[in-house]
Design an enzyme around this catalytic site. Structure first.
Site, PDB file in Angstrom:
ATOM      1  N   LYS A 123      59.906 -11.579 -17.766  1.00 11.21           N
ATOM      2  CA  LYS A 123      59.676 -12.790 -18.448  1.00 11.21           C
ATOM      3  C   LYS A 123      58.762 -13.048 -19.905  1.00 11.21           C
ATOM      4  O   LYS A 123      59.345 -13.094 -20.535  1.00 11.21           O
ATOM      5  CB  LYS A 123      59.392 -14.455 -18.500  1.00 11.21           C
ATOM      6  CG  LYS A 123      59.679 -14.752 -16.856  1.00 11.21           C
ATOM      7  CD  LYS A 123      58.579 -16.076 -16.467  1.00 11.21           C
ATOM      8  CE  LYS A 123      57.759 -15.528 -15.482  1.00 11.21           C
ATOM      9  NZ  LYS A 123      56.814 -15.643 -14.270  1.00 11.21           N
ATOM     10  N   GLU A 208      51.041 -16.688 -11.183  1.00  6.11           N
ATOM     11  CA  GLU A 208      50.648 -15.499 -12.034  1.00  6.11           C
ATOM     12  C   GLU A 208      49.387 -14.917 -11.476  1.00  6.11           C
ATOM     13  O   GLU A 208      48.310 -15.131 -10.803  1.00  6.11           O
ATOM     14  CB  GLU A 208      50.634 -16.147 -13.577  1.00  6.11           C
ATOM     15  CG  GLU A 208      51.896 -16.314 -13.949  1.00  6.11           C
ATOM     16  CD  GLU A 208      53.310 -15.441 -14.020  1.00  6.11           C
ATOM     17  OE1 GLU A 208      53.272 -14.706 -13.908  1.00  6.11           O
ATOM     18  OE2 GLU A 208      54.180 -16.059 -12.835  1.00  6.11           O
ATOM     19  N   LYS A 223      59.346 -20.107 -19.687  1.00  8.07           N
ATOM     20  CA  LYS A 223      60.170 -19.652 -19.680  1.00  8.07           C
ATOM     21  C   LYS A 223      61.432 -20.645 -20.566  1.00  8.07           C
ATOM     22  O   LYS A 223      62.342 -21.015 -20.451  1.00  8.07           O
ATOM     23  CB  LYS A 223      60.365 -20.763 -17.562  1.00  8.07           C
ATOM     24  CG  LYS A 223      59.930 -19.353 -17.090  1.00  8.07           C
ATOM     25  CD  LYS A 223      59.574 -20.500 -15.505  1.00  8.07           C
ATOM     26  CE  LYS A 223      59.493 -19.184 -14.759  1.00  8.07           C
ATOM     27  NZ  LYS A 223      58.130 -19.618 -13.920  1.00  8.07           N
TER      28      LYS A 223
HETATM   29  N1  HSE Z   1      53.986 -18.386 -11.293  1.00  7.25           N
HETATM   30  C1  HSE Z   1      55.261 -18.505 -11.482  1.00  7.25           C
HETATM   31  C2  HSE Z   1      55.518 -20.050 -11.141  1.00  7.25           C
HETATM   32  C3  HSE Z   1      55.934 -17.725 -10.723  1.00  7.25           C
HETATM   33  O1  HSE Z   1      54.752 -20.361  -9.692  1.00  7.25           O
HETATM   34  O2  HSE Z   1      57.434 -20.578 -11.355  1.00  7.25           O
HETATM   35  C4  HSE Z   1      57.922 -17.435 -11.343  1.00  7.25           C
HETATM   36  O3  HSE Z   1      57.766 -17.570 -12.373  1.00  7.25           O
END
Ligand code: HSE
Length: 337
Positions: A123, A208, A223
């Site tokens: 991303k 993450e 996102k």
């Molecule tokens: N850390 C992100 C989430 C992983 O919890 O959605 C997927 O992009």
């Protein structure tokens, strides 16, 4: 179709597992023979022109945690591997860096510059330099697949670009982070404090590397920006998003909301070029009220009206559903066997 994998962590290894599982299916349904010709991680690069032994590569990672231990692997970086070896496409799945986009950004530009198609779940580079990356794809005449960068397995980018090709996307709102949704859902069920549930999310491998990116809403903002760029033509970066995370949401607040028929959800919204991420009260019977690691997006369109999609927003295997779909589309579009 020959593929180079750059980054061999959770998602890269998940890709190889899915490939092993789907090998026969891909051959039978699409006549597709996907061959991984190199795998690079931070330790080095494994390379086999005839195709890496994927079971062996997974075994090496389980035992030693570095692809350099694959037989004959070289002390070579991802960039060097992209430059040195022939391939049709690069799968870029290094860890996401939202501050600089690196090392993913360099890998992506290098791959496209070499005339290789690019597929990614990363991303960071997209949230910072979406325009530069799509321009590079056009300039070099290559495909750029990033379905996996938003919402894991939840189909949204290709859904909007292909199935809703004649519609204008007027607004998007949704839950785009599995970790915070998991945390808020558990807080609602058990009234457990955020830190305790977050620890569980980390153990599940969905958070993450720095989980404050999840909790502070930064991952959702990244996102949201990718969706705004890709589906609504808005030239923004994640720094343009007004972002508030869930750090201040208490178990008491979640409980009170529940008593009134609401759930507290971390919602990302883009509307009239305004991008915002914040915890919001969602009525329990609203389509955006989904639980656990699920993601959901509600697209408001001019012809179809509202379309809602729900799916697993994270996970090593699930995210590879999106990666595989991008790879298959590229192979079919470009006549690669
Ligand atoms: N850390 C992100 C989430 C992983 O919890 O959605 C997927 O992009």
């Amino acid at each position: 179709m020959d593929i180079q994998i750059i980054g061999f962590g959770v998602i890269g290894q998940g890709f190889v597992e899915v490939l092993l599982r789907k090998e026969r299916f891909l051959k039978q349904r699409y006549g597709l023979d996907l061959k991984v010709v190199s795998i690079s991680d931070i330790t080095g690069t494994a390379v086999e022109g005839e195709g890496i032994d994927l079971r062996r590569a997974l075994e090496v990672m389980r035992q030693t945690r570095g692809i350099i231990n694959y037989p004959g692997a070289r002390k070579m970086t991802g960039v060097e591997a992209i430059e040195a070896f022939e391939a049709d496409a690069v799968l870029e799945v290094t860890p996401s860096n939202i501050q600089t986009g690196e090392p993913g950004l360099t890998h992506m530009l290098k791959a496209m510059g070499q005339g290789k198609h690019l597929v990614t779940s990363n991303k960071g580079p997209l949230a910072l330099r979406f325009r530069a990356l799509s321009d590079a794809a056009k300039k070099n005449g290559v495909e750029f697949g990033f379905e996996a960068s938003v919402g894991g397995a939840m189909p949204i980018i290709n859904l909007a670009k292909v199935n809703l090709a004649g519609d204008e996307i007027l607004a998007i709102e949704g839950i785009l982070n599995g970790t915070t949704n998991f945390v808020l859902s558990r807080m609602a069920k058990e009234e457990s404090p955020l830190e305790i549930v977050l620890k569980e999310a980390r153990e599940m491998g969905i958070a993450e590397a720095d989980p404050s990116y999840d909790i502070e809403g930064i991952d959702t903002a990244a996102k949201l920006v990718i969706l705004a760029n890709a589906l609504m033509g808005i030239d923004a970066t994640y720094r343009d998003v007004k972002t508030q995370g869930i750090r201040k949401v208490t178990p008491e607040a979640v409980k009170l909301a529940k008593e009134d028929g609401y759930a507290i959800k971390l919602i990302g919204e883009v509307r009239n070029s305004h991008l915002e991420v914040a915890p919001r009260l969602v009525p329990v019977d609203h389509p955006l009220n989904v639980d656990g690691i699920l993601n959901v997006a509600l697209l408001q369109t001019d012809v179809a009206g509202d379309i809602t999609v729900v799916g697993k927003g994270a996970g090593a295997i699930e995210t590879n559903s999106a990666i595989l779909s991008d790879i298959i589309s590229i192979a079919l579009k470009r006549g690669l066997g």
